[in-house]
Design a protein around this motif. Structure first.
Motif, PDB file in Angstrom:
ATOM      1  N   ARG A 203      -3.040 -35.432  30.408  1.00 13.17           N
ATOM      2  CA  ARG A 203      -3.757 -35.256  31.518  1.00 13.17           C
ATOM      3  C   ARG A 203      -2.789 -34.659  32.523  1.00 13.17           C
ATOM      4  N   GLY A 216      -7.333 -33.784  35.638  1.00 14.71           N
ATOM      5  CA  GLY A 216      -7.973 -33.895  34.449  1.00 14.71           C
ATOM      6  C   GLY A 216      -7.066 -33.545  33.293  1.00 14.71           C
ATOM      7  N   ALA A 217      -7.898 -33.971  32.135  1.00 16.64           N
ATOM      8  CA  ALA A 217      -7.390 -33.151  30.787  1.00 16.64           C
ATOM      9  C   ALA A 217      -7.163 -31.747  30.867  1.00 16.64           C
ATOM     10  N   LYS A 219      -7.779 -29.220  28.729  1.00 18.56           N
ATOM     11  CA  LYS A 219      -8.853 -28.371  28.134  1.00 18.56           C
ATOM     12  C   LYS A 219     -10.385 -28.815  29.157  1.00 18.56           C
ATOM     13  N   ASP A 220     -10.317 -29.679  29.644  1.00 16.85           N
ATOM     14  CA  ASP A 220     -11.579 -29.937  30.471  1.00 16.85           C
ATOM     15  C   ASP A 220     -11.388 -28.894  31.938  1.00 16.85           C
ATOM     16  N   SER A 223     -12.310 -25.738  30.874  1.00 19.56           N
ATOM     17  CA  SER A 223     -13.739 -25.309  30.732  1.00 19.56           C
ATOM     18  C   SER A 223     -14.663 -25.412  32.001  1.00 19.56           C
ATOM     19  N   GLN A 224     -13.954 -26.042  33.000  1.00 13.88           N
ATOM     20  CA  GLN A 224     -14.493 -26.297  34.275  1.00 13.88           C
ATOM     21  C   GLN A 224     -14.399 -24.820  35.143  1.00 13.88           C
TER      22      GLN A 224
END
Length: 247
Positions: A203, A216-217, A219-220, A223-224
């Motif tokens: 994170r 956040g992580a 990858k998250d 993607s956001q």
């Protein structure tokens, strides 16, 4: 593992806060990345959490301990790898580690075994009797890391641990840190190497002007932001492309 509430720091005679009203929670066993442009407040935050400097306001705890009430216990829980080498250049690698390890209360056979183990794992065993000022940058970084983990800290703070090192040294350092993490060490890490952070951290928080913009992580976060292909793209989208030189 780390609970931060409304933490702020303004240095004497400074016009602006280096860290301002920061709230953050870092869980046990995480590899948490603090990312931000030059002057964003990363080193100031780590320095406060390491009890090297006092906050202007706010508070934090590590494993339920606070600096105000449990200063000595808290220091025993943490290790820190600073940006600059915290070593004695005229001493050998072994002498540096023996001295620094003894400051944590380690001694005798236990200390010698720990030193020899980490020197071997990080490829420095045959250089252990050489003076630090003969070492390359990557070798010094590895000794710097060993000095911070001899006492098996529960939390390890890393401030640019791979800056200025060769690819091989960086790879060895990152692999060793991952092993420490699997054994239970929570890692808090700052870096300007965004690709490294994307692969290394579970994170991250992106900080700018002393405040957290997003967390956040990796990858998250990617993607956001549909226009972003990697963490570096996210970073530039949120912090801009303007130069952040400062003196």
């Amino acid at each position: 593992m780390i609970q931060i509430s409304q933490l702020s720091k303004r240095y004497k005679n400074a016009e602006e806060y280096s860290v301002l009203g920061l709230d953050l929670q870092i869980n046990e066993g995480e590899i948490f990345g603090l990312l931000g442009p030059n002057g964003a407040g990363k080193t100031t935050l780590i320095s406060m959490l390491s009890s090297l400097i006092k906050p202007t306001s706010g508070h934090f705890s590590i494993n339920g301990l606070t600096f105000q009430k449990n200063g000595n216990q808290l220091r025993q829980l943490i290790g820190i790898v600073p940006q600059e080498y915290a070593l004695y250049p005229t001493l050998t690698a072994y002498e540096n580690l023996y001295y620094l390890g003894s400051m944590y209360g380690l001694k005798g056979r236990q200390l010698k075994e720990k030193i020899n183990f980490h020197l071997e794992v990080l490829g420095l065993e045959k250089f252990s009797r050489k003076k630090l000022d003969t070492f390359s940058g990557g070798m010094k970084r590895r000794v710097n890391l060993i000095a911070s983990i001899l006492h098996d800290p529960k939390v390890l703070f890393l401030d640019e641990p791979t800056v200025g090192v060769d690819v091989q040294s960086k790879n060895v350092i990152i692999d060793h840190l991952k092993k420490l993490n699997t054994l239970g060490t929570t890692i808090v890490y700052t870096s300007h190497h965004l690709n490294e952070a994307e692969q290394f951290c579970t994170r991250v928080a992106i900080i700018d002007h002393g405040k957290i913009i997003v967390e956040g992580a990796p990858k998250d976060l990617i993607s956001q932001h549909p226009e972003s292909h990697n963490l570096e793209d996210v970073f530039l989208t949120l912090t801009g492309k303007a130069l952040r030189d400062h003196a």
